[in-house]
Design a protein around this motif. Structure first.
Motif, PDB file in Angstrom:
ATOM      1  N   ASN A  35       0.848  -1.199   0.000  1.00 44.02           N
ATOM      2  CA  ASN A  35       0.000   0.000   0.000  1.00 44.02           C
ATOM      3  C   ASN A  35       0.885   1.251   0.000  1.00 44.02           C
ATOM      4  OD1 ASN A  35       0.854   0.404   2.667  1.00 44.02           O
ATOM      5  ND2 ASN A  35      -1.026  -0.397   3.564  1.00 44.02           N
ATOM      6  N   ARG A  36       0.282   2.403   0.179  1.00 44.61           N
ATOM      7  CA  ARG A  36       1.034   3.660   0.069  1.00 44.61           C
ATOM      8  C   ARG A  36       2.164   3.748   1.092  1.00 44.61           C
ATOM      9  NH1 ARG A  36      -1.662   7.763  -2.816  1.00 44.61           N
ATOM     10  NH2 ARG A  36      -0.600   9.360  -1.572  1.00 44.61           N
ATOM     11  N   ASN A  37       1.975   3.124   2.237  1.00 43.80           N
ATOM     12  CA  ASN A  37       2.965   3.237   3.312  1.00 43.80           C
ATOM     13  C   ASN A  37       3.988   2.108   3.332  1.00 43.80           C
ATOM     14  OD1 ASN A  37       1.752   5.598   4.371  1.00 43.80           O
ATOM     15  ND2 ASN A  37       0.224   4.345   5.437  1.00 43.80           N
ATOM     16  N   PHE A  38       3.678   0.986   2.704  1.00 45.71           N
ATOM     17  CA  PHE A  38       4.531  -0.191   2.806  1.00 45.71           C
ATOM     18  C   PHE A  38       4.952  -0.730   1.439  1.00 45.71           C
ATOM     19  CE2 PHE A  38       1.801  -0.370   6.691  1.00 45.71           C
ATOM     20  CZ  PHE A  38       2.796  -0.054   7.599  1.00 45.71           C
ATOM     21  N   GLY A  39       5.266   0.190   0.539  1.00 52.08           N
ATOM     22  CA  GLY A  39       5.668  -0.223  -0.800  1.00 52.08           C
ATOM     23  C   GLY A  39       6.952  -1.025  -0.815  1.00 52.08           C
ATOM     24  N   GLY A  40       7.838  -0.752   0.127  1.00 49.80           N
ATOM     25  CA  GLY A  40       9.112  -1.466   0.162  1.00 49.80           C
ATOM     26  C   GLY A  40       8.938  -2.961   0.292  1.00 49.80           C
ATOM     27  N   ALA A  41       7.893  -3.396   0.996  1.00 45.62           N
ATOM     28  CA  ALA A  41       7.687  -4.825   1.232  1.00 45.62           C
ATOM     29  C   ALA A  41       7.447  -5.577  -0.069  1.00 45.62           C
ATOM     30  CB  ALA A  41       6.515  -5.030   2.194  1.00 45.62           C
ATOM     31  N   ILE A  42       6.561  -5.052  -0.918  1.00 40.06           N
ATOM     32  CA  ILE A  42       6.267  -5.766  -2.167  1.00 40.06           C
ATOM     33  C   ILE A  42       7.425  -5.636  -3.151  1.00 40.06           C
ATOM     34  CG2 ILE A  42       5.083  -3.922  -3.450  1.00 40.06           C
ATOM     35  CD1 ILE A  42       3.945  -7.616  -3.116  1.00 40.06           C
ATOM     36  N   THR A  67       7.196   4.037  -9.561  1.00 37.09           N
ATOM     37  CA  THR A  67       8.510   4.598  -9.865  1.00 37.09           C
ATOM     38  C   THR A  67       9.607   3.872  -9.094  1.00 37.09           C
ATOM     39  OG1 THR A  67       7.548   6.765 -10.333  1.00 37.09           O
ATOM     40  CG2 THR A  67       9.908   6.700  -9.861  1.00 37.09           C
ATOM     41  N   SER A  68       9.384   3.658  -7.805  1.00 38.41           N
ATOM     42  CA  SER A  68      10.388   2.953  -6.995  1.00 38.41           C
ATOM     43  C   SER A  68      10.586   1.528  -7.469  1.00 38.41           C
ATOM     44  CB  SER A  68       9.969   2.945  -5.519  1.00 38.41           C
ATOM     45  OG  SER A  68       9.960   4.250  -4.990  1.00 38.41           O
ATOM     46  N   LEU A  69       9.488   0.858  -7.823  1.00 39.73           N
ATOM     47  CA  LEU A  69       9.583  -0.520  -8.317  1.00 39.73           C
ATOM     48  C   LEU A  69      10.478  -0.579  -9.547  1.00 39.73           C
ATOM     49  CD1 LEU A  69       8.573  -3.527  -8.352  1.00 39.73           C
ATOM     50  CD2 LEU A  69       6.756  -2.726  -9.888  1.00 39.73           C
ATOM     51  N   HIS A  70      10.241   0.287 -10.503  1.00 42.51           N
ATOM     52  CA  HIS A  70      11.019   0.231 -11.747  1.00 42.51           C
ATOM     53  C   HIS A  70      12.430   0.771 -11.569  1.00 42.51           C
ATOM     54  CE1 HIS A  70       7.215  -0.250 -14.422  1.00 42.51           C
ATOM     55  NE2 HIS A  70       7.674  -1.399 -13.973  1.00 42.51           N
ATOM     56  N   ASP A  71      12.627   1.604 -10.581  1.00 34.31           N
ATOM     57  CA  ASP A  71      13.979   2.047 -10.259  1.00 34.31           C
ATOM     58  C   ASP A  71      14.807   0.880  -9.718  1.00 34.31           C
ATOM     59  OD1 ASP A  71      16.051   3.919  -9.941  1.00 34.31           O
ATOM     60  OD2 ASP A  71      15.532   4.222  -7.845  1.00 34.31           O
ATOM     61  N   ILE A  97       1.076 -17.072  -7.158  1.00 31.98           N
ATOM     62  CA  ILE A  97       0.597 -15.796  -6.636  1.00 31.98           C
ATOM     63  C   ILE A  97       1.205 -15.603  -5.249  1.00 31.98           C
ATOM     64  CG2 ILE A  97      -1.430 -14.445  -5.968  1.00 31.98           C
ATOM     65  CD1 ILE A  97      -3.080 -16.518  -7.681  1.00 31.98           C
ATOM     66  N   VAL A  98       1.796 -14.447  -5.037  1.00 31.56           N
ATOM     67  CA  VAL A  98       2.279 -14.077  -3.693  1.00 31.56           C
ATOM     68  C   VAL A  98       1.444 -12.890  -3.242  1.00 31.56           C
ATOM     69  CG1 VAL A  98       4.223 -13.269  -2.308  1.00 31.56           C
ATOM     70  CG2 VAL A  98       4.634 -14.832  -4.227  1.00 31.56           C
ATOM     71  N   ILE A  99       0.720 -13.032  -2.149  1.00 28.97           N
ATOM     72  CA  ILE A  99      -0.113 -11.934  -1.670  1.00 28.97           C
ATOM     73  C   ILE A  99       0.162 -11.658  -0.193  1.00 28.97           C
ATOM     74  CG2 ILE A  99      -2.098 -13.462  -1.191  1.00 28.97           C
ATOM     75  CD1 ILE A  99      -3.871 -10.989  -2.089  1.00 28.97           C
ATOM     76  N   GLY A 100       0.302 -10.377   0.147  1.00 34.39           N
ATOM     77  CA  GLY A 100       0.434 -10.006   1.552  1.00 34.39           C
ATOM     78  C   GLY A 100       1.523  -9.028   1.904  1.00 34.39           C
ATOM     79  N   PRO A 101       2.708  -9.081   1.276  1.00 34.08           N
ATOM     80  CA  PRO A 101       3.770  -8.157   1.702  1.00 34.08           C
ATOM     81  C   PRO A 101       3.351  -6.688   1.556  1.00 34.08           C
ATOM     82  CG  PRO A 101       4.702  -9.924   0.366  1.00 34.08           C
ATOM     83  CD  PRO A 101       3.215 -10.048   0.268  1.00 34.08           C
ATOM     84  N   GLY A 102       3.263  -5.991   2.672  1.00 35.74           N
ATOM     85  CA  GLY A 102       2.903  -4.578   2.654  1.00 35.74           C
ATOM     86  C   GLY A 102       1.468  -4.299   2.250  1.00 35.74           C
TER      87      GLY A 102
END
Length: 281
Positions: A35-42, A67-71, A97-102
């Motif tokens: 989500n918006r606060n836990f993007g690092g997890a995914i 942006t962070s993902l593609h960076d 399927i992996v669901i849950g991180p962040g």
């Protein structure tokens, strides 16, 4: 009787890549979370999936993470997790399927989890991690019956899912619930235990240097990468658990803390070194 997970599992699982292979040979993974606060997890989970060799990785996450993902990971594709109409065929078409991180535990997260459970089908491996486990427990959701389900809780998440207090968690009690769930369960702790097919396995590696945020997200993505590529899903899970800690153990010999992305970045060389013997043609 508890069996130890040792280095021997690696060459049994990590196969040499055949000359005529292509990206489809190594599986499609859809990772849902961040989500918006836990993007690092995914992003960390996605890193592990790509670096462990998955053929095609799509990260379904909040658009603030694109942006962070593609960076970090230009190899991964992006889908807005608010647009389930677009995400649904990608999830249905995934091998894993992996669901849950962040993911978080708000209504958006619950909706994503329930919709994912609805579309999960036979021949898919569904890895449920992090806040998805909390949602599973708090909302008394039933696991999809058709997919192979792998749960990756730390001990508090396992307490929520199983109803077993941390102090009472032991192989016998844990095995009973894992059998009821008809799932592979990876209970993360100082010595991680894996419950699968009526058997209990204990990891022999691990270091206090791993005690940092994102370790579990990385393991979930790593299990995703291994189960996407390697046929025996139980063995692939065991090999992923061992690989995760073995890389950390090596890094911890020269540094005080091991960062999750460092484990992912070390995966290609580690897997090359520990693939099946050159003589096993």
């Amino acid at each position: 009787m508890m069996k130890e997970i040792t280095k021997n599992i690696l060459t049994k699982v990590i196969r040499k890549r055949p000359a005529d292979s292509f990206k489809g040979t190594y599986g499609k993974i859809a990772l849902i979370g961040g989500n918006r606060n836990f993007g690092g997890a995914i992003i960390m989970a996605s890193l592990a999936a790509v670096y462990s060799g998955a053929g095609l990785v799509t990260t379904i996450t909040d658009p603030t993470n694109q942006t962070s993902l593609h960076d970090w990971l230009p190899e991964a594709m992006f889908v807005d997790y608010n647009d389930f109409e677009t995400a649904s065929p990608i999830i249905k078409g995934a091998d894993v399927i992996v669901i849950g991180p962040g993911l978080g535990t708000d209504n958006i997260a619950l909706s994503l989890l329930t919709k994912t459970f609805e579309v999960a089908h036979t021949n898919q491996t569904l890895i449920i991690d992090g806040s998805a486990l909390t949602l599973l427990a708090h909302n008394h959701l039933s696991l999809p019956k058709s997919s192979l389900n792998i749960l990756t809780p730390h001990q508090m998440e396992w307490q929520r899912v199983s109803g077993i207090e941390i102090a009472d968690q032991n192989p016998t009690a844990n095995q009973k619930i894992a059998d009821q769930l008809k799932a592979i369960v990876v209970v993360k702790s100082h010595r991680t235990e894996v419950y699968a097919n009526g058997k209990v396995y204990q990891n022999t590696g691990g270091t206090p240097a791993q005690a940092t945020g994102g370790m579990g997200d990385t393991l979930a993505g790593l299990i995703g990468g291994f189960t996407a590529q390697f046929e025996n899903k139980t063995a692939a899970t065991l090999a992923a658990v061992y690989t995760h800690s073995a890389i950390a153990d090596k890094l911890a010999k020269k540094q005080y803390v091991v960062l999750p992305h460092q484990i992912s970045e070390a995966l290609p060389k580690f897997m090359f070194k520990n693939q099946e013997s050159k003589n096993d043609d």
